[in-house]
Design an enzyme around this catalytic site. Structure first.
Site, short mmCIF file in Angstrom:
data_model
loop_
_atom_site.label_atom_id
_atom_site.label_comp_id
_atom_site.label_asym_id
_atom_site.label_seq_id
_atom_site.Cartn_x
_atom_site.Cartn_y
_atom_site.Cartn_z
N SER A 185 -10.77 1.56 13.90
CA SER A 185 -10.16 0.24 13.73
C SER A 185 -8.68 0.27 13.99
CB SER A 185 -10.42 -0.29 12.32
OG SER A 185 -9.94 0.61 11.35
N LYS A 213 -1.35 15.12 25.30
CA LYS A 213 -1.65 14.27 24.15
C LYS A 213 -2.61 15.05 23.26
CE LYS A 213 -4.84 12.12 23.17
NZ LYS A 213 -6.03 12.37 22.26
N THR A 227 -3.12 8.47 21.99
CA THR A 227 -4.07 7.73 21.15
C THR A 227 -3.47 7.61 19.75
OG1 THR A 227 -5.24 9.84 20.79
CG2 THR A 227 -6.15 8.33 22.44
N THR A 286 -8.66 18.09 20.74
CA THR A 286 -8.87 16.78 21.35
C THR A 286 -7.58 16.52 22.08
OG1 THR A 286 -10.28 15.96 19.63
CG2 THR A 286 -9.29 14.34 21.00
N ASN A 313 -8.12 9.17 9.73
CA ASN A 313 -9.48 9.43 10.18
C ASN A 313 -10.51 8.58 9.46
OD1 ASN A 313 -9.57 11.78 12.24
ND2 ASN A 313 -7.99 12.34 10.78
N GLU A 337 -2.25 14.55 13.35
CA GLU A 337 -2.51 13.42 12.47
C GLU A 337 -2.11 13.76 11.04
OE1 GLU A 337 -6.25 11.67 15.09
OE2 GLU A 337 -6.64 12.84 13.28
#
Length: 520
Positions: A520, A279, A256, A290, A515, A370
């Site tokens: 989007s 992932k 993702t 996650t 985040n 991230e």
């Protein structure tokens, strides 16, 4: 020259062709230029060509690439150690993964993609989604799983728990990204949507066990409905599946916000293989992340043994990492065996391989977090128990002030001591005891002991240099290296038996940007 056994060419086996993309530190002497002269020497008898030497050099290069990837493997989890692996480019990294990505016997992989308009946000227009299928040649009851502990699990997790509780034989796993199918506004919280995808895949692949032999798994935006019709139409068919596919393809398909695929593999002494893909980049902690992880093997061990080993290995790997302290609703780790390796395996050999693969993948998840620019390793020892040690370590890696200082290569050691002291203070008298004779180190430098800081100008420079040494580009599409910021906390003079190692990440502006614009 003597040829190592690992480089000798077995009779009838063709050597693979590999391009020359060396991890840093591997000598250029093993490159293809060393064997470009293919002329036969004048007067030489027989048909011995220098091209044979070139084939040997290719095999030697393959061996050295694997050795380079293994160099320091696991060191990310060892206090005072650094993992030596480095990658020169995205192509270098992917080539290295491909060397490990051969599937165990009895597995096939298929990937596809589609576009859809989310019902909950139609103004966003067409969005991409990937579907990934891991399929076994035969249904298998050798399957184990660990799921999120979140009280609001997604529909795929709920279905997965049902399948595991009823001990269904599993033949396929279907994974979609972009939407996690968690409590969407439909009649049953997404259960029928996941079930329809499973049934459609079973029909397409003619699986004898039907939809109940398929484990669903989803990751992405929480609260949106799955585009079932579009997914069913785009599902990989039997002709799309291939046993010769590389697991890297599946690792890429389940991504993702991940910047690059994550894969790790081990070969077992009995000839079996264990290959894992994962992932995960955000919502990492406190129990798994996650994250999705799929572990494929061809060795045959009882279902109960697989479950016991997986549960234990998860505790010291996926449950010992944190990026942001947020627990996901979709976490899933599945271990499944095709039972195609006929030779028996020592359970202890398999457990070692499983632990190494899980720990390596967990470390990769943090590094690919991230906005992550630094991986922080906090090793705590001397606690009254492992749980306390883990609490201290996680408090440090989740402290926003300390994480921000690391992001700026600023050795603001007061933020470390403050977080350790805060955690110990919450434990009352027991914490006060462990605070006595507490020693803290960063990069091997003692910065606090005997209740006082130990700092000077030169040490500050060395500390800053250590942080810069561990820094990486948080937007890079590959891991430049696998170094860490090394933090050690020794409680109570190291007398207690409790210890823990936790990996975490720094806190960068890039994390906030990702985040802020996630959907989007």
């Amino acid at each position: 020259m003597l040829v190592p056994q690992a480089l000798q060419r077995p009779s009838g086996v063709e050597l693979p062709r590999v391009s020359v993309l060396r991890p840093r530190g591997v000598s250029a002497a093993c490159g293809p230029s060393a064997g470009r002269n293919t002329r036969r020497r004048r007067g030489q008898t027989g048909s011995v060509w220098v091209s044979g030497l070139s084939s040997f050099l290719v095999a030697k290069q393959l061996h050295e690439r694997r050795a380079a990837r293994a160099a320091g493997s696991g060191a990310e989890w060892l206090a005072g150690k650094q993992d030596e692996r480095e990658f020169a480019s995205e192509e270098d990294y992917l080539k290295t993964l491909e060397l490990e990505g051969a599937l165990p016997k009895g597995f096939q992989i298929g990937c596809s993609s589609l576009r859809f308009v989310p019902e909950e946000a139609k103004e966003m227009g067409q969005l991409p989604m990937k579907l990934t299928v891991l399929c076994l040649d035969e249904p298998s009851d050798r399957v184990a799983a660990v799921f999120t502990q979140n009280a609001f699990p997604g529909a795929p997790v709920r279905l997965g728990k049902q399948r595991m509780a009823s001990q269904e034989k599993i033949q396929a796993i279907v994974v979609n990204n972009k939407i996690s199918n968690v409590s969407p506004p439909d009649d049953d919280g997404g259960l029928s949507a996941s079930a329809k995808v499973c049934e459609a895949l079973a029909t397409s692949l003619q699986l004898p066990g039907g939809g109940s032999s398929v484990l669903p798994s989803s990751t992405g935006v929480i609260g949106w409905r799955l585009p079932v019709a579009e997914m069913v139409e785009a599902l990989p068919s039997a002709k799309d599946l291939s046993a010769s596919s590389n697991a890297v393809n599946a690792a890429q398909g389940i991504m993702t916000t991940d910047r690059y695929p994550k894969l790790c593999a081990r070969s077992l002494p009995n000839g079996g293989r264990l290959v894992g893909i994962a992932k995960g980049a955000g919502m990492i902690e406190p129990n798994m992340a996650t994250m999705l992880c799929f572990l494929m093997t061809d060795v045959d061990l009882p279902r109960e043994e697989l479950q016991d080993q997986l549960s234990e290995c998860v505790l010291k790997s996926f449950n010992a990492i944190s990026v942001d302290g947020d627990e996901s609703t979709s976490d899933t780790v599945v271990l499944i065996s095709s039972q195609q390796c006929s030779s028996p395996v020592d359970p202890s050999d398999f457990k070692l391989a499983l632990q190494e693969v899980c720990m390596d993948l967990a470390a990769q998840i943090v590094r690919n977090g991230e906005g992550t620019g630094h991986v922080i390793r906090v090793s705590v020892s001397g606690a009254n128990c492992d749980q306390t040690a883990s609490s201290v370590a996680k408090a440090v890696v989740n402290g926003p002030l300390f994480k921000s200082a690391i992001a700026g290569n600023d050795p603001n050691v007061g933020r470390l001591i403050g977080k350790v002291g805060q955690t110990l203070g919450s434990l009352g008298h027991l914490g006060e005891q462990m605070a006595q004779n507490c020693i803290c180190r960063i990069g091997g430098e003692t910065i606090f002991e005997n209740g006082q800081f130990s700092l000077d100008t030169e040490k500050e420079r060395r500390l800053s240099g250590h942080l810069k040494f561990a820094a990486a580009d948080c937007e890079s599409p590959y891991p430049e290296h696998r170094r860490v910021v090394d933090v050690e906390v020794i409680l109570g003079g190291g007398e207690g038996p409790g210890k823990a190692v936790v990996l975490g990440s720094d806190l960068t502006t890039e994390y906030v940007k990702i985040n802020a614009d996630y959907r989007s």
